[in-house]
Design an enzyme around this catalytic site. Structure first.
Site, short mmCIF file in Angstrom:
data_model
loop_
_atom_site.label_atom_id
_atom_site.label_comp_id
_atom_site.label_asym_id
_atom_site.label_seq_id
_atom_site.Cartn_x
_atom_site.Cartn_y
_atom_site.Cartn_z
N GLU A 296 0.84 -1.20 0.00
CA GLU A 296 0.00 0.00 0.00
C GLU A 296 0.87 1.25 0.00
O GLU A 296 2.02 1.22 0.45
CB GLU A 296 -0.89 0.00 1.25
CG GLU A 296 -1.88 1.15 1.30
CD GLU A 296 -2.90 1.01 2.43
OE1 GLU A 296 -3.83 1.83 2.49
OE2 GLU A 296 -2.76 0.06 3.24
N ASN B 262 -12.34 -1.24 -0.87
CA ASN B 262 -11.62 -1.81 0.26
C ASN B 262 -12.27 -1.33 1.57
O ASN B 262 -12.55 -0.15 1.72
CB ASN B 262 -10.16 -1.36 0.23
CG ASN B 262 -9.43 -1.69 1.54
OD1 ASN B 262 -9.04 -2.82 1.78
ND2 ASN B 262 -9.27 -0.68 2.40
N GLU B 263 -12.50 -2.26 2.47
CA GLU B 263 -13.04 -1.94 3.80
C GLU B 263 -14.17 -0.90 3.71
O GLU B 263 -14.14 0.15 4.36
CB GLU B 263 -11.92 -1.48 4.74
CG GLU B 263 -10.92 -2.59 5.02
CD GLU B 263 -9.92 -2.29 6.12
OE1 GLU B 263 -9.91 -1.15 6.64
OE2 GLU B 263 -9.13 -3.20 6.46
N TYR C 65 -6.51 -9.09 11.67
CA TYR C 65 -5.15 -8.84 12.14
C TYR C 65 -4.96 -9.46 13.52
O TYR C 65 -5.89 -9.50 14.34
CB TYR C 65 -4.87 -7.34 12.21
CG TYR C 65 -4.66 -6.70 10.86
CD1 TYR C 65 -3.41 -6.71 10.25
CD2 TYR C 65 -5.71 -6.10 10.18
CE1 TYR C 65 -3.20 -6.13 9.00
CE2 TYR C 65 -5.52 -5.52 8.93
CZ TYR C 65 -4.26 -5.54 8.35
OH TYR C 65 -4.07 -4.97 7.12
N GLU D 127 -6.05 -9.26 3.76
CA GLU D 127 -5.23 -8.54 4.75
C GLU D 127 -5.17 -9.39 6.01
O GLU D 127 -6.20 -9.70 6.61
CB GLU D 127 -5.79 -7.15 5.08
CG GLU D 127 -5.63 -6.14 3.96
CD GLU D 127 -5.99 -4.72 4.36
OE1 GLU D 127 -5.84 -4.38 5.56
OE2 GLU D 127 -6.42 -3.95 3.49
N GLN E 210 2.38 -6.04 5.60
CA GLN E 210 2.55 -5.68 4.21
C GLN E 210 3.97 -6.01 3.76
O GLN E 210 4.81 -6.37 4.57
CB GLN E 210 2.25 -4.22 4.00
CG GLN E 210 0.79 -3.86 4.18
CD GLN E 210 0.49 -2.41 3.77
OE1 GLN E 210 1.31 -1.72 3.17
NE2 GLN E 210 -0.69 -1.94 4.14
#
Length: 502
Positions: free
Chosen positions: A35, A182-183, A251, A306, A355
């Site tokens: 990103e 995204n999200e 996460y 992710e 990432q």
């Protein structure tokens, strides 16, 4: 499927199952995510063609080689939250004509758009990786995304193909993988799932395909963690002819308001991190139950685009840059999570570690002309044996890792067979103190001579530094014994082992 841990045992037992209908472990499970965030793109991947750091068209040669060495299958770009503020036409054409952009999500820095569509897609070609482009739905327009598809994929006469050729690229890149926002429940627009499902239908309808690569693979912005209602609405409201994948983000973070340090963490923080990491299996199972209700023929895939550890940033760094060190704890997260993905490879077809460089659970860190490889990188490289291999289902009856009255399964495992019929077994012992013995019963399967590789260290907090970049590197592993259709393995505390047939 991995069974629950069983207490009161002296060792863990694993049984490999021979089955004729086992899925292939897609290499795309081992994907990455880059990103526009902190020092991920600028300074991490891209230094510019005029840099004194050796580069190819501005991309660091050391990063190119490192990613090639782990056989990177795909790379997601430009976000993340950044994707829904990114307007792709700002990043094409002569550099002097490109406008700047303020990265409002990550540090408020001004970027010059010197790294754009051509740079990224040419990098993917250099790496032999499939590009995964995340489209701007939050602040963009349907035409903008449709034009992007045409720009990178149209091989005939069209306005966008003409523009691409004027910018120096004759043939299209034939990009297959596309994220439609995204999200969307958060930084992508704080939408309700019902609103986004309708918006998705509109965008997906106008994403025409002109490639010869078998059509577009459109991925809907999926749930955060255990938001099962989000998945329910998307599966209910989006027609199957408009969607190929549904995303999931999760996460390994202790608490969002107190993530804890990346290096000087306690055993309590380690245990909580691993508890969150191992929850990935529960999330996958429950989201798939919903998906299967609406998609019994499994036409739509689950994409965990992710995942990874998230801690407080390193002291003295910009809090918006998300720069953190990478320890043996991260190796435990990587090994256990990839085992989970492998074991659910019938439905999980892609995943993206967050990432790639200098951000969150990175595989590489850079400092000026220096680059180091993290423990996570080494796990990724050890696990390349599973790329596009056939899953060998496993049953596990294992010992527990117990701390402060709570218990987690100490052992994680997945197994596969390569196209040359060679067996691969990846094992993780997350216990912070105890060596654990594992007995692997090959059942009806036969294995020839095996060799082993291990990633271990003296302390959970150990990490590679620019002064000492090889503190943690894989070593030969010999503490196993094969006999009578069984393999006995002794795993040191917090270690990752890969056994492969030779």
């Amino acid at each position: 499927m991995i069974l629950s841990s069983v207490k009161a045992q002296e060792k863990s037992t694993i049984t490999l199952e021979n089955t004729d209908d086992a899925p292939t472990i897609s290499r795309h499970i081992y994907g990455h995510f880059a990103e526009h965030l902190g020092r991920s793109i600028y300074d991490g991947i891209y230094v510019g063609p005029d840099s004194s750091i050796p580069n190819t068209d501005g991309v660091r040669n050391d990063i190119i080689q490192a990613l090639r060495d782990i056989q990177i299958p795909n790379l997601r770009w430009p976000g993340g939250c950044f994707a829904d503020t990114y307007h792709w036409m700002d990043g094409i054409g002569p550099q002097e004509d490109r406008p700047s952009i303020v990265n409002t999500w990550w540090g408020g820095v001004t970027e010059d758009n010197s790294f754009g569509t051509h740079n990224f897609l040419n990098l993917c070609e250099e790496l032999g990786a499939e590009p995964y482009l995340a489209g701007n739905v939050g602040s963009g327009e349907v035409k903008e995304l449709a034009d992007w598809v045409q720009y990178v994929n149209h091989d005939g006469v069209s306005p966008m193909a003409k523009l691409r050729r004027e910018n120096g690229r004759e043939k299209p890149w034939n990009v297959k993988y596309w994220g439609v926002g995204n999200e969307m429940w958060g930084c992508g627009g704080n939408m309700t799932p019902e609103f986004y499902a309708n918006l998705y239908r509109q965008y997906a309808t106008f994403m025409g395909d002109w490639s010869n690569s078998g059509g577009l693979y459109r991925i809907a912005s999926g749930a955060s963690e255990d938001d099962y209602h989000w998945t329910e609405v998307l599966m209910r409201d989006i027609p199957k002819n408009l969607i190929e994948g549904v995303a999931l983000h999760s996460y390994s973070v202790i608490e969002w308001n107190d993530k804890g340090p990346a290096v000087e963490f306690t055993e309590d923080q380690y245990f909580k991190t691993m508890k969150k990491a191992l929850r990935m299996e529960e999330l996958i199972i429950k989201h798939l139950e919903i998906m299967d209700k609406y998609d019994p023929n499994h036409e739509i895939d689950l994409i965990v685009d992710e995942w990874g550890g998230w801690y407080n940033v390193e002291e003295g760094t910009n809090p918006g840059f998300l720069y953190q060190q990478n320890t043996m704890r991260d190796a435990m997260i990587a090994g256990a999570t990839l085992n989970i993905f492998n074991n659910h490879s019938d439905r999980v077809k892609m995943a993206n570690l967050a990432q790639t460089v200098n951000v969150l659970q990175a595989v590489a860190l850079t400092k000026d002309e220096q680059m180091l490889l993290t423990p996570t990188y080494h796990v990724m490289k050890m696990y390349t044996v599973h790329h596009d291999a056939t899953l060998i289902p496993v049953k596990l009856s294992g010992l527990d890792y117990t701390y402060n009255g709570e218990s987690l399964p100490a052992i994680s495992v997945s197994a596969s067979k390569s196209e040359k019929d060679k067996m691969n077994i990846s094992l993780v012992n997350i216990d912070s103190k105890k060596r654990n013995t594992v007995e692997i019963d090959l059942g009806a399967l036969k294995a020839g001579k095996m060799k082993g590789e291990i990633l271990k260290s003296g302390k959970l907090q150990d990490h590679n530094t620019f002064e000492n970049p090889d503190i943690i590197t894989p070593e030969e592993f010999t503490d196993f014994d094969s006999r009578n259709g069984k393999i006995d393995v002794t795993l040191p505390p917090f270690s990752v082992v890969v056994l492969k047939e030779i």
